[in-house]
Design a protein around this motif. Structure first.
Motif, PDB file in Angstrom:
ATOM      1  N   LEU A 168      -8.137   0.001   2.323  1.00 50.30           N
ATOM      2  CA  LEU A 168      -7.112  -1.703   1.310  1.00 50.30           C
ATOM      3  C   LEU A 168      -8.032  -1.242   0.557  1.00 50.30           C
ATOM      4  O   LEU A 168      -7.207  -1.645  -1.001  1.00 50.30           O
ATOM      5  N   LEU A 169      -9.195  -0.853  -0.077  1.00 46.52           N
ATOM      6  CA  LEU A 169      -9.465  -0.374  -1.412  1.00 46.52           C
ATOM      7  C   LEU A 169      -8.994   0.858  -1.779  1.00 46.52           C
ATOM      8  O   LEU A 169      -8.709   0.063  -3.367  1.00 46.52           O
ATOM      9  N   ASP A 170      -7.939   1.674  -1.325  1.00 49.26           N
ATOM     10  CA  ASP A 170      -7.160   2.442  -2.215  1.00 49.26           C
ATOM     11  C   ASP A 170      -5.950   2.294  -2.320  1.00 49.26           C
ATOM     12  O   ASP A 170      -4.755   3.166  -2.823  1.00 49.26           O
ATOM     13  N   ILE A 171      -5.383   0.227  -2.127  1.00 45.86           N
ATOM     14  CA  ILE A 171      -4.410   0.297  -2.484  1.00 45.86           C
ATOM     15  C   ILE A 171      -4.711   0.269  -3.846  1.00 45.86           C
ATOM     16  O   ILE A 171      -5.428  -0.131  -4.577  1.00 45.86           O
ATOM     17  N   TYR A 172      -3.351   0.447  -5.255  1.00 51.56           N
ATOM     18  CA  TYR A 172      -2.889   0.314  -6.386  1.00 51.56           C
ATOM     19  C   TYR A 172      -2.906  -0.955  -6.420  1.00 51.56           C
ATOM     20  O   TYR A 172      -1.890  -2.231  -5.517  1.00 51.56           O
ATOM     21  N   GLU A 173      -3.101  -1.485  -7.189  1.00 51.14           N
ATOM     22  CA  GLU A 173      -3.290  -3.606  -7.841  1.00 51.14           C
ATOM     23  C   GLU A 173      -1.584  -4.031  -7.933  1.00 51.14           C
ATOM     24  O   GLU A 173      -1.488  -4.090  -6.953  1.00 51.14           O
ATOM     25  N   ASP A 174      -1.343  -2.882  -8.742  1.00 48.29           N
ATOM     26  CA  ASP A 174       0.304  -3.097  -8.300  1.00 48.29           C
ATOM     27  C   ASP A 174       1.336  -2.680  -7.979  1.00 48.29           C
ATOM     28  O   ASP A 174       2.608  -3.194  -7.844  1.00 48.29           O
ATOM     29  N   ASN A 175       0.334  -2.421  -6.388  1.00 47.21           N
ATOM     30  CA  ASN A 175       1.113  -2.366  -5.250  1.00 47.21           C
ATOM     31  C   ASN A 175       0.535  -3.001  -4.266  1.00 47.21           C
ATOM     32  O   ASN A 175       0.905  -2.667  -2.941  1.00 47.21           O
ATOM     33  N   ILE A 176       0.021  -4.209  -3.959  1.00 47.26           N
ATOM     34  CA  ILE A 176      -1.121  -4.270  -3.218  1.00 47.26           C
ATOM     35  C   ILE A 176      -0.003  -5.784  -2.143  1.00 47.26           C
ATOM     36  O   ILE A 176       0.337  -4.772  -0.772  1.00 47.26           O
ATOM     37  N   GLN A 177       1.275  -5.663  -2.838  1.00 38.45           N
ATOM     38  CA  GLN A 177       2.125  -7.050  -1.453  1.00 38.45           C
ATOM     39  C   GLN A 177       2.815  -6.164  -0.834  1.00 38.45           C
ATOM     40  O   GLN A 177       2.987  -6.181   0.466  1.00 38.45           O
ATOM     41  N   ALA A 178       3.419  -5.335  -1.917  1.00 39.68           N
ATOM     42  CA  ALA A 178       4.223  -4.450  -1.002  1.00 39.68           C
ATOM     43  C   ALA A 178       3.938  -3.659   0.249  1.00 39.68           C
ATOM     44  O   ALA A 178       4.470  -2.820   1.600  1.00 39.68           O
ATOM     45  N   THR A 179       2.483  -2.951   0.019  1.00 40.54           N
ATOM     46  CA  THR A 179       2.023  -1.738   0.860  1.00 40.54           C
ATOM     47  C   THR A 179       1.656  -2.671   1.647  1.00 40.54           C
ATOM     48  O   THR A 179       1.351  -2.801   3.359  1.00 40.54           O
ATOM     49  N   LEU A 180       0.725  -4.344   1.973  1.00 40.02           N
ATOM     50  CA  LEU A 180       0.753  -4.642   2.611  1.00 40.02           C
ATOM     51  C   LEU A 180       1.403  -4.972   3.649  1.00 40.02           C
ATOM     52  O   LEU A 180       1.776  -5.939   5.183  1.00 40.02           O
TER      53      LEU A 180
END
Length: 561
Positions: free
Chosen positions: A69-81
């Motif tokens: 979760l901490l490795d997710i980029y801020e501009d791609n949080i929703q798509a990754t989740l």
């Protein structure tokens, strides 16, 4: 007095044996209890190991998800989740929440699915801001942590401190723009109960101004991974199981059927990672101890029984031997008394009549002859008694010897019978003789054979005089000569028929009480016959009385002729 002594000796053996057996059984019982406690402790330790393995697995899963979760980029949080929610079996729901704007995903209202609406409803306290985001499991559960959990927390803290020391300030300053420092991030896992069901929510926040986002774990998928830590049951009498907060059985290892009315023997909690969940151990109501424990008790009790039986048997044999010795001592004492009396009686008669003749007080020739006859008769009686005593001593010491020779039996029987006729007449009895005229040759000791006949006839004259009759019969068979001495006396009671040939034994009746005897005549007669290959037996005579049968082996060579 003798019976009291025997009883006292028996009690001296029996009471210590009972005390020893009681103490030994008590020790064995306590040893079995100790084995049972060790068995229960071993089962509990095994369940605890399973629980700690599950907690380590959950902690590793949570750590990995937190780092991801901490490795997710801020501009791609929703798509990754959303990709995780669709493709990761451990993820049930995802969310993004901002302190100022509230819940950003999933959206509230009709655009959300029923699963998303239930998810929003479950964690409404967190999403509304009423409940702060906790960072440690123990803050929300209030459960006491196990030593393993405390060790995990200590290891994590030490790891973070080492990482901080290892990372220099220059390294921090040269970090790529937009990448938040690990020291400013926060996160945690929240065990959450809704409608009495457990849900686990993981969240992270990269910095103070960043939104909070995270995932809800799919517990059934997590459970399917956890059951790999369960052991295989070895029998159908016990089972290990995971039970949830409502007591529902989620998984078990073992073939035992666990009914609703069966209570667990013990349980090990899985808090703080799975609050109110536990590893439970069930048994079918029998002893939890292994078969070896039961076998130990069985074998130990068997050995104890053998020990006590050996003591009791040894005591019984000692008491029996002591009793027999006492009986022998009493019989020997009675024998000495009877022999002394029997020796005294003929000696007194011999002395009295001899003194009368010596002093010349008897002038009548008939009386002289009568007195001399009495002296001869009493001398013969004394000789028989002495011979019996001497023969008894030789037989007991196995020193009795026999001069075996070929003799004619008929003359021996006639001579012996004629010798006893005066005694038979004096006893008021009639005598009958039935002996074949043919020659019968036997190989035996003449003196010993004569003593056998005299002893048997003496027994009949002494105790069967009331019957008024004594008979002697003989006949030759194929291999032995049979001699029967019969009378019409009172016979022998049934209970004494197997004992009349024992040494010192005398039938206890009013008749024997008035007759002196040593109790050796029949015993010696049978022993002599057995030593020479013959036999002596008793049977009640038809019509009343006794019948003693003497069997003497015939000379094989003469018999062939």
């Amino acid at each position: 007095m003798a019976k009291r002594s025997i009883l006292l000796y028996w009690l001296l053996i029996l009471i210590p044996a009972i005390i020893i057996s009681s103490a030994a059984y008590r020790l064995l019982y306590h040893e079995q209890e100790r084995i049972n406690r060790l068995s229960v402790s071993a089962v509990e330790d095994r369940a605890r190991v399973i629980g700690e393995s599950i907690q380590v697995t959950i902690d590793a899963v949570q750590d990995e998800l937190t780092r991801s979760l901490l490795d997710i980029y801020e501009d791609n949080i929703q798509a990754t989740l959303l990709d995780w929610e669709e493709n990761n079996p451990l993820v049930r729901n995802v969310f993004i929440w901002d302190k100022g704007r509230g819940l950003l995903y999933p959206e509230k209202g009709l655009v959300s699915t029923s699963e998303e609406r239930n998810f929003i409803s479950r964690f409404e306290g967190l999403f509304s801001g009423r409940i702060p985001w906790p960072s440690l499991n123990r803050d929300i559960t209030g459960e006491q942590e196990s030593s393993l959990v405390q060790d995990i927390i200590k290891i994590k803290s030490s790891k973070n401190e080492l990482l901080k020391i290892a990372q220099s300030n220059s390294y921090r300053e040269t970090k790529a723009a937009g990448v938040q420092e690990e020291a400013t991030s926060s996160g945690g896992w929240v065990p959450w109960f809704a409608e009495n069901k457990l849900y686990i929510l993981g969240w992270v926040k990269k910095n103070e101004d960043a939104p909070v986002y995270g995932v809800e774990l799919e517990l059934m998928t997590l459970l399917s991974r956890l059951i790999n830590n369960f052991p295989q049951a070895r029998d159908g009498q016990s089972a290990y199981a995971i039970i949830d907060d409502s007591g529902r059985l989620l998984h078990q290892a073992g073939d035992m059927i666990i009914g609703q009315d069966i209570k667990p023997l013990l349980s090990v909690p899985l808090a703080p990672y799975l609050p109110h969940w536990a590893i439970a151990v069930y048994t079918d109501g029998q002893d939890i101890s292994t078969g070896s424990g039961n076998e130990f008790m069985i074998i130990a009790c068997l050995l104890l029984f053998i020990f006590i039986a050996a003591i009791a048997s040894g005591g019984f044999l000692l008491m029996r031997h002591a009793k027999q010795n006492m009986v022998d001592a009493q019989q020997k004492t009675s024998f000495v008394s009877n022999v002394s009396h029997e020796l005294k009686t003929p000696l007194t008669s011999i002395r009295m009549f001899a003194e009368l003749l010596l002093d010349g007080r008897v002038n009548d020739q008939d009386k002289k002859n009568k007195y001399l006859g009495i002296i001869v008769s009493e001398s013969r009686r004394l000789t028989r008694l002495v011979n019996n005593v001497l023969d008894f001593s030789r037989i007991e010491q196995c020193k009795k010897t026999y001069n075996m020779e070929e003799i004619e039996l008929v003359p021996l029987l006639l001579e012996t019978f004629e010798f006893n006729k005066p005694r038979i007449k004096d006893a008021g009895m009639e005598s009958h003789l039935n002996i074949p005229d043919e020659s019968i040759t036997v190989k035996t000791d003449r003196d010993a054979m004569e003593q056998v006949i005299l002893n048997v006839m003496d027994n009949a004259i002494k105790y069967a005089s009331t019957g008024g009759e004594i008979s002697l019969f003989s006949k030759a068979g194929e291999r032995a000569v049979e001699i029967r001495i019969e009378d019409r006396g009172p016979g022998v009671p049934e209970k004494d028929r197997n004992k009349i040939f024992e040494k010192f034994h005398r039938v206890d009746t009013s008749l024997t009480a008035t007759k002196q005897g040593s109790g050796l005549g029949l015993s010696i007669a049978r022993r002599i016959l057995e030593d020479m290959g013959g036999s002596l037996s008793y049977a009640p005579r038809q019509g009343g009385g006794s019948c003693f049968t003497v069997k003497v082996p015939m000379d094989p060579d003469k018999h062939k002729q």
